[in-house]
Design an enzyme around this catalytic site. Structure first.
Site, PDB file in Angstrom:
ATOM      1  N   CYS A 253      -1.918  -5.839  -1.030  1.00  0.00           N
ATOM      2  CA  CYS A 253      -1.980  -4.387  -1.311  1.00  0.00           C
ATOM      3  C   CYS A 253      -2.894  -4.251  -2.520  1.00  0.00           C
ATOM      4  O   CYS A 253      -2.436  -4.082  -3.638  1.00  0.00           O
ATOM      5  CB  CYS A 253      -0.589  -3.844  -1.644  1.00  0.00           C
TER       6      CYS A 253
ATOM      7  N   PRO B 112      -6.484  -0.211  -6.386  1.00  0.00           N
ATOM      8  CA  PRO B 112      -7.952  -0.172  -6.549  1.00  0.00           C
ATOM      9  C   PRO B 112      -8.592  -1.480  -7.040  1.00  0.00           C
ATOM     10  O   PRO B 112      -9.768  -1.485  -7.374  1.00  0.00           O
ATOM     11  CB  PRO B 112      -8.135   0.931  -7.595  1.00  0.00           C
TER      12      PRO B 112
ATOM     13  N   GLY C  53      -7.536  -3.873  -9.520  1.00  0.00           N
ATOM     14  CA  GLY C  53      -7.405  -4.398 -10.887  1.00  0.00           C
ATOM     15  C   GLY C  53      -6.996  -5.866 -10.879  1.00  0.00           C
ATOM     16  O   GLY C  53      -7.591  -6.693 -11.588  1.00  0.00           O
ATOM     17  N   LYS C  54      -6.014  -6.195 -10.053  1.00  0.00           N
ATOM     18  CA  LYS C  54      -5.520  -7.582 -10.049  1.00  0.00           C
ATOM     19  C   LYS C  54      -6.442  -8.470  -9.227  1.00  0.00           C
ATOM     20  O   LYS C  54      -6.581  -9.661  -9.517  1.00  0.00           O
ATOM     21  CB  LYS C  54      -4.078  -7.626  -9.539  1.00  0.00           C
TER      22      LYS C  54
ATOM     23  N   CYS D 297       5.271  -1.434  -9.987  1.00  0.00           N
ATOM     24  CA  CYS D 297       5.260  -0.759 -11.297  1.00  0.00           C
ATOM     25  C   CYS D 297       6.434   0.223 -11.309  1.00  0.00           C
ATOM     26  O   CYS D 297       6.298   1.378 -11.688  1.00  0.00           O
ATOM     27  CB  CYS D 297       3.924  -0.078 -11.572  1.00  0.00           C
TER      28      CYS D 297
HETATM   29  C1  LIG Z   1       0.450  -0.441  -6.452  1.00  0.00           C
HETATM   30  S1  LIG Z   1      -0.951  -0.178  -5.507  1.00  0.00           S
HETATM   31  C2  LIG Z   1      -1.793  -1.707  -5.704  1.00  0.00           C
HETATM   32  C3  LIG Z   1      -2.539  -1.856  -7.004  1.00  0.00           C
HETATM   33  C4  LIG Z   1      -3.494  -3.030  -7.008  1.00  0.00           C
HETATM   34  N1  LIG Z   1      -2.844  -4.269  -6.653  1.00  0.00           N
HETATM   35  C5  LIG Z   1      -4.193  -3.194  -8.338  1.00  0.00           C
HETATM   36  O1  LIG Z   1      -3.809  -4.053  -9.134  1.00  0.00           O
HETATM   37  O2  LIG Z   1      -5.148  -2.454  -8.581  1.00  0.00           O
HETATM   38  C6  LIG Z   1      -0.333  -0.297  -3.885  1.00  0.00           C
HETATM   39  C7  LIG Z   1      -1.402  -0.274  -2.818  1.00  0.00           C
HETATM   40  O3  LIG Z   1      -0.752  -0.576  -1.568  1.00  0.00           O
HETATM   41  C8  LIG Z   1      -1.459   0.067  -0.551  1.00  0.00           C
HETATM   42  N2  LIG Z   1      -0.592   0.056   0.641  1.00  0.00           N
HETATM   43  C9  LIG Z   1       0.446   0.863   0.935  1.00  0.00           C
HETATM   44  N3  LIG Z   1       1.007   0.499   2.106  1.00  0.00           N
HETATM   45  C10 LIG Z   1       0.298  -0.575   2.546  1.00  0.00           C
HETATM   46  C11 LIG Z   1       0.375  -1.405   3.700  1.00  0.00           C
HETATM   47  N4  LIG Z   1       1.309  -1.200   4.631  1.00  0.00           N
HETATM   48  N5  LIG Z   1      -0.527  -2.384   3.841  1.00  0.00           N
HETATM   49  C12 LIG Z   1      -1.484  -2.607   2.910  1.00  0.00           C
HETATM   50  N6  LIG Z   1      -1.610  -1.851   1.804  1.00  0.00           N
HETATM   51  C13 LIG Z   1      -0.720  -0.854   1.624  1.00  0.00           C
HETATM   52  C14 LIG Z   1      -1.801   1.418  -1.134  1.00  0.00           C
HETATM   53  O4  LIG Z   1      -2.896   1.994  -0.461  1.00  0.00           O
HETATM   54  C15 LIG Z   1      -2.102   1.048  -2.586  1.00  0.00           C
HETATM   55  O5  LIG Z   1      -3.481   0.892  -2.749  1.00  0.00           O
END
Ligand SMILES: C[S@@+](CC[C@H](N)C(=O)[O-])C[C@H]1O[C@@H](n2cnc3c(N)ncnc32)[C@H](O)[C@@H]1O
Length: 440
Positions: A260, A263, A265-266, A381
């Site tokens: 997931c 955007p 960052g990780k 988070c």
């Molecule tokens: C908390 S954010 C991730 C932040 C990211 N890891 C970072 O450090 O920038 C959660 C992400 O999960 C994605 N997401 C939600 N449901 C999902 C799914 N079923 N499969 C893949 N990505 C999903 C969302 O679009 C979102 O971008």
């Protein structure tokens, strides 16, 4: 730049519109504010608009109660814009210490610009009454938990249940302004060297005590003022989010799934820490994946980016196996409310059940893609136990080939399983981590 052909408006009128978009239409603050910025007559007002929007949302549950106390009868649905104008007016009086005569005049001007002349007297009288009776009103609203803590009742109750010793500190931390935190790419420089570069630009900063790549700025700046930002020397990322890459114990050449990722960052942190990874960065949201690409391009690093649903690997995984998986799961964001105060208005208690189910689906679906001996890091988070330790405990119960690798650290609170950073502790965002290894 204002959108061509659109009439430019005063900053207070735009702030009220942004607040209406969030409170009545359910738009995110990021989206509503971006649209509002387009309407500004003067780009110099951008910071003021941001302050009014963030601030009025941060304190919305208090300001809402005060406005409602001052109104003799509730406003009609079609006059919710006037309600928002009043909230913005009160925010300026209570938190920005703008002189009262200026607030009253400007707020009345907004009402006139909205062509709601009937509300002129109401707005005038209400703001003046607030001025006269602020202390008496305070005694009243302090009896109301939503107003006192400036959070919805369901969140206060859930936090009190999950964190009986800490919930008041958490609520207070959620209402603070967050610091701007940077992650320095330790392959290119050191924190001390980067602090020196910042000092040369008159940007005051200190190193984090707990996260070796983190630099905390005394005041937020535009990213383009940061030395080396455009080439990935530094990124904006809270200290607690910077813990993920270290927990994954990455080694050169490893196959990694960032399930997931947007955007990004990780993703970027992992690739900068260990450039030879074979990293698949997946997200279900194609637009957000575009931001990942921009992030990686900035630092000139590379990964395979894929739009896909992590809970349906049959659509995208083929026969791949990974030595490391990061599930930075979609969550309530209850740990980052200080950065996104609109979460208080946009989330409801029923959303949590839906999120918990989605997280469980993702965890269960990607687990078979982890190679024996490999490690999965689950993070959110959030500070709600249901999304965190209860989620991971249920997973462990149903997966005999999974074992927790406890996180021994000087940050956060030990959970069973996992570890929780509470919002504001050591200045960090709220974050949860658990490390799960697959038994050979
Ligand atoms: C908390 S954010 C991730 C932040 C990211 N890891 C970072 O450090 O920038 C959660 C992400 O999960 C994605 N997401 C939600 N449901 C999902 C799914 N079923 N499969 C893949 N990505 C999903 C969302 O679009 C979102 O971008």
């Amino acid at each position: 730049m204002p959108a061509p052909g659109k009439k430019k408006q005063t900053v207070r009128a735009i702030a009220a519109q942004v607040l209406l978009q969030v409170s009545a239409r359910g738009h995110s603050l990021t989206r509503a504010l971006a649209a509002g910025q387009q309407q500004l007559a003067s780009p110099a007002d951008s910071a003021l608009l941001q302050e009014m929007c963030y601030g009025s949302l941060r304190w919305y549950y208090r300001l809402d109660v005060i406005v409602s106390m001052l109104l003799n009868k509730p406003l009609k649905q079609r006059d919710q814009d006037i309600f928002c104008v009043l909230v913005i007016g009160l925010y300026q009086l209570e938190f920005m210490h703008v002189p009262a005569h200026a607030v009253v005049k400007e707020t009345v001007d907004v009402v006139l610009a909205l062509r709601k002349h009937w509300a002129k007297g109401l707005v005038n009288a209400l703001l003046r009454e607030y001025q006269r009776n602020a202390e008496a009103l305070r005694e009243q609203w302090q009896q109301d938990d939503e107003a006192r803590y400036a959070h919805p009742a369901w969140m206060i109750a859930r936090l009190a249940q999950d964190w009986p010793q800490h919930y008041q500190t958490i609520l207070d931390a959620n209402n603070q302004r967050p610091p701007m935190v940077l992650r320095v790419d330790l392959q290119q420089t050191t924190v001390a060297e980067y602090q020196q570069q910042l000092a040369e630009q008159d940007i005051k900063a200190r190193a984090s005590e707990f996260v070796d790549s983190a630099v905390i700025l005394e005041q937020a700046v535009n990213v383009h003022e940061l030395p080396g930002f455009s080439r990935g020397l530094v990124s904006v990322q809270d200290s607690s989010a910077q813990l993920a890459a270290g927990l994954l114990q990455l080694q050169a050449g490893m196959r990694v799934l960032d399930a997931c990722c947007a955007p990004g960052g990780k993703t970027l942190h992992m690739l900068q820490a260990c450039p030879s990874l074979q990293l698949l960065a997946l997200d279900s949201d194609g637009d957000r994946l575009q931001q990942v690409q921009e992030n990686l391009d900035r630092a000139a690093v590379d990964a395979e980016l894929l739009v896909g649903d992590a809970s349906k690997p049959v659509d995208w995984a083929g026969d791949r196996l990974f030595e490391r998986i990061l599930v930075d799961a979609p969550c309530s964001g209850s740990g980052v409310i200080r950065r996104h105060p609109d979460i208080k208005l946009l989330r409801s208690s029923t959303d949590i059940e839906t999120l918990v189910a989605r997280q469980a689906d993702i965890l269960a679906a990607v687990w078979p893609l982890l190679a024996p001996g490999g490690m999965l890091v689950y993070s959110t988070c959030s500070v709600f136990r249901q999304e965190n330790e209860q989620q991971v405990a249920a997973f462990l119960q149903h997966h005999a080939d999974a074992r927790e690798r406890p996180i021994n650290a000087d940050w956060g609170v030990r959970c069973d399983p996992g570890r929780q950073v509470l919002p504001g502790s050591h200045g960090m965002d709220g974050f949860y981590y658990a490390c799960l290894e697959k038994i050979n």
